[in-house]
Design an enzyme around this catalytic site. Structure first.
Site, PDB file in Angstrom:
ATOM      1  N   CYS A  35      21.602  23.219  -1.035  1.00 25.78           N
ATOM      2  CA  CYS A  35      20.531  22.534  -1.771  1.00 25.78           C
ATOM      3  C   CYS A  35      19.767  22.486  -0.878  1.00 25.78           C
ATOM      4  O   CYS A  35      19.563  21.411  -0.005  1.00 25.78           O
ATOM      5  CB  CYS A  35      20.469  21.548  -3.326  1.00 25.78           C
ATOM      6  SG  CYS A  35      19.169  22.015  -3.615  1.00 25.78           S
ATOM      7  N   GLU A  95       9.962  41.022 -16.499  1.00 25.63           N
ATOM      8  CA  GLU A  95       9.818  39.924 -17.483  1.00 25.63           C
ATOM      9  C   GLU A  95      10.657  40.067 -18.513  1.00 25.63           C
ATOM     10  O   GLU A  95      10.951  39.463 -18.932  1.00 25.63           O
ATOM     11  CB  GLU A  95       8.674  39.283 -16.668  1.00 25.63           C
ATOM     12  CG  GLU A  95       8.413  38.609 -15.172  1.00 25.63           C
ATOM     13  CD  GLU A  95       9.420  37.943 -15.135  1.00 25.63           C
ATOM     14  OE1 GLU A  95       9.982  36.786 -16.032  1.00 25.63           O
ATOM     15  OE2 GLU A  95       9.235  37.587 -13.523  1.00 25.63           O
ATOM     16  N   CYS A 122      21.338  25.408  -8.282  1.00 30.60           N
ATOM     17  CA  CYS A 122      21.023  24.457  -8.712  1.00 30.60           C
ATOM     18  C   CYS A 122      21.673  25.572 -10.097  1.00 30.60           C
ATOM     19  O   CYS A 122      21.071  24.972 -11.577  1.00 30.60           O
ATOM     20  CB  CYS A 122      19.835  24.197  -8.750  1.00 30.60           C
ATOM     21  SG  CYS A 122      20.054  22.768 -10.055  1.00 30.60           S
ATOM     22  N   CYS A 125      15.363  15.398  -3.968  1.00 28.02           N
ATOM     23  CA  CYS A 125      15.889  15.403  -5.815  1.00 28.02           C
ATOM     24  C   CYS A 125      16.598  13.900  -5.701  1.00 28.02           C
ATOM     25  O   CYS A 125      17.338  13.363  -5.886  1.00 28.02           O
ATOM     26  CB  CYS A 125      17.390  16.512  -5.717  1.00 28.02           C
ATOM     27  SG  CYS A 125      17.914  16.696  -6.979  1.00 28.02           S
ATOM     28  N   CYS A 161      25.133  21.287  -5.078  1.00 29.51           N
ATOM     29  CA  CYS A 161      23.690  20.588  -4.062  1.00 29.51           C
ATOM     30  C   CYS A 161      23.936  20.324  -2.495  1.00 29.51           C
ATOM     31  O   CYS A 161      23.328  20.387  -1.669  1.00 29.51           O
ATOM     32  CB  CYS A 161      24.292  19.429  -4.871  1.00 29.51           C
ATOM     33  SG  CYS A 161      23.721  18.631  -6.011  1.00 29.51           S
TER      34      CYS A 161
HETATM   35 FE1  SF4 Z   1      19.751  20.929  -8.203  1.00 34.59          FE
HETATM   36 FE2  SF4 Z   1      19.758  18.749  -7.114  1.00 34.59          FE
HETATM   37 FE3  SF4 Z   1      21.866  19.950  -6.532  1.00 34.59          FE
HETATM   38 FE4  SF4 Z   1      19.299  20.644  -5.365  1.00 34.59          FE
HETATM   39  S1  SF4 Z   1      20.214  19.193  -5.259  1.00 34.59           S
HETATM   40  S2  SF4 Z   1      21.471  21.709  -7.400  1.00 34.59           S
HETATM   41  S3  SF4 Z   1      18.404  20.391  -7.183  1.00 34.59           S
HETATM   42  S4  SF4 Z   1      20.546  19.250  -8.468  1.00 34.59           S
END
Ligand code: SF4
Length: 414
Positions: free
Chosen positions: A224, A58, A214, A230, A221
């Site tokens: 995702c 980290e 993201c 989201c 998206c």
């Molecule tokens: Fe990011 Fe929302 Fe797109 Fe997922 S859906 S990649 S959380 S902006």
């Protein structure tokens, strides 16, 4: 106390939190990158050793890319596999291994903290985020949360740059994400959503999502795992804010987490409307005159004089060519003179300003400084027998120079 922000920026529905945790962890189990510190944290049975492995990774990952860190991390863990081993290292050894990774005070503080654990805490790491932050120098809120959740299973959230981006998008948070008030809310949200059974994996999954899906400019998206939770994506698809049942809409301009009224949602940006940050301060410009003094070593190979920087401040304790900050716009002739005087102090003999050859300029960007090195060279006659009397200076071959605790900027100068 200021009123809390409207619930549409928070996670208040338990079913939605459950779905977020489940989707994120399932994705992480399938897609996570293989990284040496993850393997170590997953296979090491001793919690304190796990904590040490996470801690080192980290600290190295602060401000540095994963791809760069891997090699440094492996070499570090090979040299100092335990906290006890690190506590016995010298600062010079730490700086040598850290050379090139930047932000050198990180290595120094890591070693100081290891010494403290061994000498004052009987070799036992603090086990909660609160104690880690309180007792270990260089361990801030984020690092403490990461160590406590990943190594000791404490159900505490973490907020780093990746998590800021993910949370701001998930909840349409468009107020300045670096402001203290928004930062506090992001920590509250992270603590509310962290999975109680697998907090370490959940936190790593959030960061992994920010690092690989993201991402800042073109988030994926469609792939995702939490797209259903989201709000930024919903807003983009709907073309207007998502109606949240039983929740009051944000009042224009006075919601502490909405974009400022002067910079409303821009539909051409889509989800990348979030996060937003106040404009960054421009780095300060600085100039430094530096001289590469060169002599023939005993086997005819060139040797260079390097000197040690003070033990505090920028690049503390690192080695460099004799260097001197100079004012912007200082005339070339004057620059040579002050540099020649500075060299004289190191060499103990007069240096003619006219002998300095101007080579060129090297620009290096530190986080907050736009540094220009004005580079001179001074080849010394073959019969120079002068040896540095001070422990703060030494002659090195090119190979020794590369292996010394020198900054990337000095390597560029050479
Ligand atoms: Fe990011 Fe929302 Fe797109 Fe997922 S859906 S990649 S959380 S902006």
């Amino acid at each position: 106390a200021p009123a809390p922000p409207p619930a549409q920026h928070l996670f208040s529905d338990p079913a939605e939190i459950q779905a977020l945790r489940g989707n994120l962890l399932a994705w992480y189990d399938k897609c996570k990158r293989d990284l040496p510190w993850r393997t170590l944290a997953a296979t090491e049975p001793d919690a304190d050793r796990r904590a040490y492995a996470v801690w080192v990774s980290e600290i190295m990952l602060q401000q540095t890319q994963v791809a760069t860190v891997i090699d440094y991390y492996n070499r570090w863990m090979q040299k100092w596999p335990t906290l006890q081993a690190l506590a016995q290292a010298s600062l010079e050894e730490v700086n040598e291994l850290w050379a090139g990774l930047g932000y050198y005070s990180r290595g120094k503080r890591l070693q100081e903290a290891a010494k403290k654990v061994v000498s004052e805490l009987a070799g036992r790491m603090p086990r909660t985020a609160e104690d880690l932050q309180k007792l270990l120098p260089g361990v801030g809120r984020y690092t403490a949360g990461a160590i406590a959740s990943i190594s000791y299973g404490q159900a505490t959230g973490v907020v780093d740059g990746n998590v800021v981006r993910v949370l701001c998008r998930l909840r349409c948070i468009g107020a300045d994400s670096s402001s203290p008030a928004v930062t506090d809310w992001l920590w509250d949200i992270a603590n509310a959503v962290v999975d109680r059974r697998r907090p370490g994996d959940f936190n790593q999954a959030m960061m992994e999502l920010g690092a690989t899906v993201c991402v800042p400019k073109a988030p994926l998206c469609g792939e995702c795992p939490v797209k259903k939770q989201c709000r930024a994506r919903q807003r983009k698809l709907l073309g207007k804010p998502t109606p949240v049942p039983d929740v009051e809409d944000c009042g224009v301009g006075d919601c502490p987490l909405c974009p400022p009224a002067a910079e409303p949602w821009d539909s051409s940006l889509g989800v990348t409307n979030f996060p937003r940050k106040a404009a960054k301060k421009q780095p300060r410009a600085a100039r430094t005159a530096t001289c590469v003094l060169e002599r023939r070593g005993c086997h005819g190979a060139p040797e260079y004089l390097i000197v040690q920087r003070p033990s505090s401040g920028l690049l503390a304790g690192l080695w460099e060519f004799p260097s001197l900050p100079v004012a912007q716009g200082l005339q070339e002739e004057k620059q040579r003179e002050v540099l020649a005087d500075h060299l004289q102090a190191w060499m103990g003999q007069p240096v003619a300003a006219g002998g300095l050859q101007f080579i060129g300029e090297v620009v290096h960007i530190f986080s907050h400084i736009h540094q220009t090195y004005v580079v001179y060279s001074l080849p010394l006659d073959g019969d120079v027998t002068w040896d540095s009397a001070s422990s703060l200076s030494r002659w090195v071959t090119e190979e020794e120079f590369q292996a010394s605790a020198v900054s990337t900027a000095m390597k560029k100068v050479l």
